[in-house]
Design a protein around this motif. Sequence first.
Motif, short mmCIF file in Angstrom:
data_model
loop_
_atom_site.label_atom_id
_atom_site.label_comp_id
_atom_site.label_asym_id
_atom_site.label_seq_id
_atom_site.Cartn_x
_atom_site.Cartn_y
_atom_site.Cartn_z
N ALA A 204 58.49 29.58 37.51
CA ALA A 204 59.86 29.39 38.01
C ALA A 204 60.41 30.67 38.62
O ALA A 204 61.13 30.64 39.62
N ARG A 205 60.07 31.81 38.03
CA ARG A 205 60.50 33.09 38.59
C ARG A 205 59.94 33.26 40.00
O ARG A 205 60.64 33.67 40.93
N ALA A 206 58.68 32.89 40.18
CA ALA A 206 58.06 32.98 41.51
C ALA A 206 58.72 32.02 42.49
O ALA A 206 58.94 32.37 43.66
N GLN A 207 59.04 30.81 42.05
CA GLN A 207 59.71 29.84 42.92
C GLN A 207 61.10 30.34 43.32
O GLN A 207 61.49 30.23 44.49
N ALA A 208 61.83 30.89 42.36
CA ALA A 208 63.16 31.42 42.67
C ALA A 208 63.06 32.58 43.66
O ALA A 208 63.87 32.68 44.58
N ALA A 209 62.07 33.42 43.49
CA ALA A 209 61.87 34.56 44.40
C ALA A 209 61.59 34.08 45.83
O ALA A 209 61.95 34.74 46.80
N TRP A 210 60.97 32.91 45.97
CA TRP A 210 60.71 32.34 47.30
C TRP A 210 61.94 31.62 47.83
O TRP A 210 62.28 31.74 49.00
N MET A 211 62.61 30.85 46.96
CA MET A 211 63.73 30.01 47.40
C MET A 211 64.93 30.81 47.88
O MET A 211 65.52 30.48 48.91
N LEU A 212 65.31 31.83 47.15
CA LEU A 212 66.54 32.55 47.49
C LEU A 212 66.49 33.19 48.87
O LEU A 212 67.40 33.00 49.66
N PRO A 213 65.44 33.93 49.22
CA PRO A 213 65.38 34.47 50.58
C PRO A 213 65.30 33.38 51.65
O PRO A 213 65.83 33.54 52.74
N THR A 214 64.64 32.27 51.32
CA THR A 214 64.55 31.16 52.27
C THR A 214 65.94 30.60 52.55
O THR A 214 66.31 30.37 53.71
N LEU A 215 66.73 30.39 51.51
CA LEU A 215 68.09 29.90 51.70
C LEU A 215 68.95 30.92 52.44
O LEU A 215 69.68 30.57 53.36
N ARG A 216 68.86 32.16 52.05
CA ARG A 216 69.66 33.20 52.69
C ARG A 216 69.25 33.41 54.15
O ARG A 216 70.08 33.67 54.99
N GLY A 217 67.95 33.27 54.41
CA GLY A 217 67.45 33.43 55.77
C GLY A 217 67.98 32.37 56.71
O GLY A 217 68.02 32.56 57.91
#
Length: 88
Positions: free
Chosen positions: A24-37
């Motif tokens: 989940a930590r890895a998924q969050a690390a991917w999701m947050l920059p994707t959303l912000r981007g």
Amino acid sequence: REALRMSEAAFVVVTSDAASIEDARAQAAWMLPTLRGQRQDVACGLLLVPVLGGLPPAEAEKRIGLPLCGVLKTANQVTRVARRIALD
């Protein structure tokens, strides 16, 4: 990425065992920059399903780095949340 772009919010649903928390930590690390981007307001949270021997909710929240939005303690709660998400 397309689904995230179309979403108003995203949740990471995870059991509280150490291996799932790390995933989940890895998924969050991917999701947050994707959303912000995509220049969207970031509405991303954590739904935790406790398991025997798993981490306490506060520790899971700290390790994953997302705000804890709910703890799903029964199969009925998991089913209700899944149905609600599917309907929206």
